[in-house]
Write a protein that holds these residues in place. Structure first.
Motif, PDB file in Angstrom:
ATOM      1  N   ALA A 269       0.835  -1.187  -0.010  1.00 62.53           N
ATOM      2  CA  ALA A 269       0.018   0.107  -0.048  1.00 62.53           C
ATOM      3  C   ALA A 269       0.879   1.108  -0.096  1.00 62.53           C
ATOM      4  O   ALA A 269       0.599   2.382  -0.675  1.00 62.53           O
ATOM      5  CB  ALA A 269      -0.975   0.009   1.252  1.00 62.53           C
ATOM      6  N   LYS A 274      -1.409   4.260  -1.316  1.00 65.03           N
ATOM      7  CA  LYS A 274      -2.696   4.260  -0.914  1.00 65.03           C
ATOM      8  C   LYS A 274      -3.121   5.102   0.030  1.00 65.03           C
ATOM      9  O   LYS A 274      -4.464   5.496   0.452  1.00 65.03           O
ATOM     10  CB  LYS A 274      -3.144   2.569  -0.734  1.00 65.03           C
ATOM     11  CG  LYS A 274      -3.060   1.768  -1.852  1.00 65.03           C
ATOM     12  CD  LYS A 274      -4.076   2.076  -2.942  1.00 65.03           C
ATOM     13  CE  LYS A 274      -5.577   1.827  -2.326  1.00 65.03           C
ATOM     14  NZ  LYS A 274      -6.517   2.003  -3.399  1.00 65.03           N
ATOM     15  N   TRP A 333      -8.270  -3.174  -5.396  1.00 61.99           N
ATOM     16  CA  TRP A 333      -7.905  -1.591  -5.623  1.00 61.99           C
ATOM     17  C   TRP A 333      -8.199  -1.290  -6.698  1.00 61.99           C
ATOM     18  O   TRP A 333      -8.370   0.021  -7.166  1.00 61.99           O
ATOM     19  CB  TRP A 333      -6.478  -1.511  -4.918  1.00 61.99           C
ATOM     20  CG  TRP A 333      -6.243  -1.689  -3.471  1.00 61.99           C
ATOM     21  CD1 TRP A 333      -7.150  -1.775  -2.494  1.00 61.99           C
ATOM     22  CD2 TRP A 333      -4.867  -1.940  -2.863  1.00 61.99           C
ATOM     23  NE1 TRP A 333      -6.527  -1.930  -1.172  1.00 61.99           N
ATOM     24  CE2 TRP A 333      -5.117  -2.119  -1.499  1.00 61.99           C
ATOM     25  CE3 TRP A 333      -3.690  -1.892  -3.410  1.00 61.99           C
ATOM     26  CZ2 TRP A 333      -4.015  -2.450  -0.634  1.00 61.99           C
ATOM     27  CZ3 TRP A 333      -2.338  -1.965  -2.572  1.00 61.99           C
ATOM     28  CH2 TRP A 333      -3.012  -2.479  -0.967  1.00 61.99           C
TER      29      TRP A 333
END
Length: 421
Positions: A269, A274, A333
């Motif tokens: 991430a 993210k 995602w």
């Protein structure tokens, strides 16, 4: 609160390193001790060459300037709640022969160690994936690409041959009393491949490794029970990264395995940006390549699909579990993300990496014992990959205006416009 200068001092003292030179000064000494007289003399001349600024680079948040930049980039991607901690962790290269990295703390000191052997082994696995990509492209056929492939040697493109070479190298890497830089037999390079692209692949692996170990600190896996409030806060930051499938996987596993999966997820991430919501597909490619190759390197020769969670030695979940967990996150995602200008997509790279690990598993389980079996396995793998490619194309349509990006080993290498996507 941890203090960077104390973290740095503790790490340097542990290995008797001085604070006025980088790790590579010590690496040159290490290599000189193993080299012949002429090479040893040259290495020691390098140590004292003041024009080599990286030799006398003073440790900051790392004892390596390149890793220092990597740490800075990862820290810039942290949520605000973790930034102060991230800035006070020292990430050092340790002169150790085990393919491993670790995170630990002591009082006001937070430290991440990455063993030199791990760093030196990564390039061979990046190259192995690049050769696999060549193998797959050849197996899928020229009807999709309209070009012929250039192989640097008669057996290049043989998964059987390339992975056998890595098996032999692994026997040396497994001896943690020796630090082995590698030899030419395992560095099989795609024709015309730019060296900087391989270096970038290795850098992606290093980013994932460091991100994973930093995550152990952020998630309080290295702390005692007094960190419960920080642990609850960390869980709240991780929850938005999870899909229902991720949650179902977590509840079926022992806590020590969940800790590793969470550290993997946070590292991916971070590289995908993210937490800052500023990432793009290029970040996803870096995260996927780095995580898969780094984990394959560290798990080469181990049971890829099963482990006894009750065993004291089983601190980490099997490789397949870890890669599946990363894959679940990335698919969630980027499920609705449009394709790039080359019709590229993160899930397409994920499917390639999954095909790569499936061949590795067959080889490791002794299902590929000859060149003929290797060819058959590659063809089956290519067929499965093409099915996944078609399923993705049905979900995320191809762009009719996409550019064609020919890989370097293609005849007539050039970029054009694809009328068929």
């Amino acid at each position: 609160m941890w203090k960077l200068h104390k973290s740095r001092g503790t790490f340097l003292n542990k290995y008797n390193f001085k604070d006025d030179r980088s790790f590579w000064w010590y690496a040159a000494e290490l290599l000189a001790e193993q080299a012949g007289p002429n090479d040893a003399d040259e290495l020691r001349r390098m140590q004292n060459d003041t024009d080599r600024s990286w030799m006398f680079w003073k440790p900051t948040n790392s004892n390596c300037p390149e890793i220092s930049r990597t740490v800075d980039k990862l820290v810039s991607s942290l949520p605000q709640e973790w930034t102060a901690t991230g800035k006070n962790i020292f990430v050092g290269i340790a002169p150790l022969g085990e393919i491993n990295a670790s995170a630990w703390n002591q009082d006001v000191r937070g430290i991440v160690e990455v063993n030199l052997q791990y760093l030196w082994a990564l390039e061979a696995y990046v190259l192995a994936f690049d050769e696999f990509r060549f193998v797959m492209r050849d197996a899928i056929g020229n009807h999709l690409y309209g070009t012929e492939l250039l192989a640097p040697s008669p057996d290049f493109g043989s998964f059987f041959s390339s992975w056998n070479a890595l098996d032999r190298a692994k026997q040396i890497w497994e001896d943690d009393t020796v630090i082995f830089a590698g030899d030419h037999t395992i560095y099989r390079r795609v024709a015309k491949r730019n060296n900087s692209e391989i270096d970038n692949g290795v850098a992606n692996c290093v980013s994932f490794i460091i991100g994973h170990e930093l995550a152990h600190h952020f998630l309080t896996h290295t702390s005692s029970g007094g960190a419960r409030s920080r642990a609850r806060q960390a869980k709240e930051l991780v929850l938005p990264l999870l899909s229902p499938d991720s949650e179902s996987v977590r509840w079926e596993l022992p806590i020590k395995w969940v800790d590793e999966l969470e550290a993997d997820l946070v590292s991916v991430a971070l590289i995908c940006q993210k937490f800052t919501q500023s990432g793009d597909p290029e970040d996803a490619y870096r995260a996927l390549l780095g995580s898969y190759i780094a984990l394959i390197c560290a798990n080469h020769g181990q049971n890829l699909s099963s482990a006894d969670p009750q065993s004291d030695d089983s601190t980490h979940p099997p490789l397949q579990t870890r890669l599946t967990y990363i894959g679940i996150a990335v698919r969630s995602w980027f499920a609705d993300h449009p394709r790039g200008k080359y019709n590229d997509h993160p899930i397409d790279l994920l499917n390639q990496l999954d095909a790569f690990i499936s061949l590795i598993a067959l080889h490791q389980e002794n299902e590929i014992r000859s060149e003929a079996e290797s060819v058959a396995a590659v063809r089956q793998c290519a067929s499965t990959f093409m099915q996944a490619w078609e399923e993705l194309a049905a979900t995320i349509p191809l762009r009719m205006d996409a550019q064609v990006l020919h890989p370097p080993e293609s005849e007539g290498y050039k970029t054009g416009i694809s009328k068929q996507g």
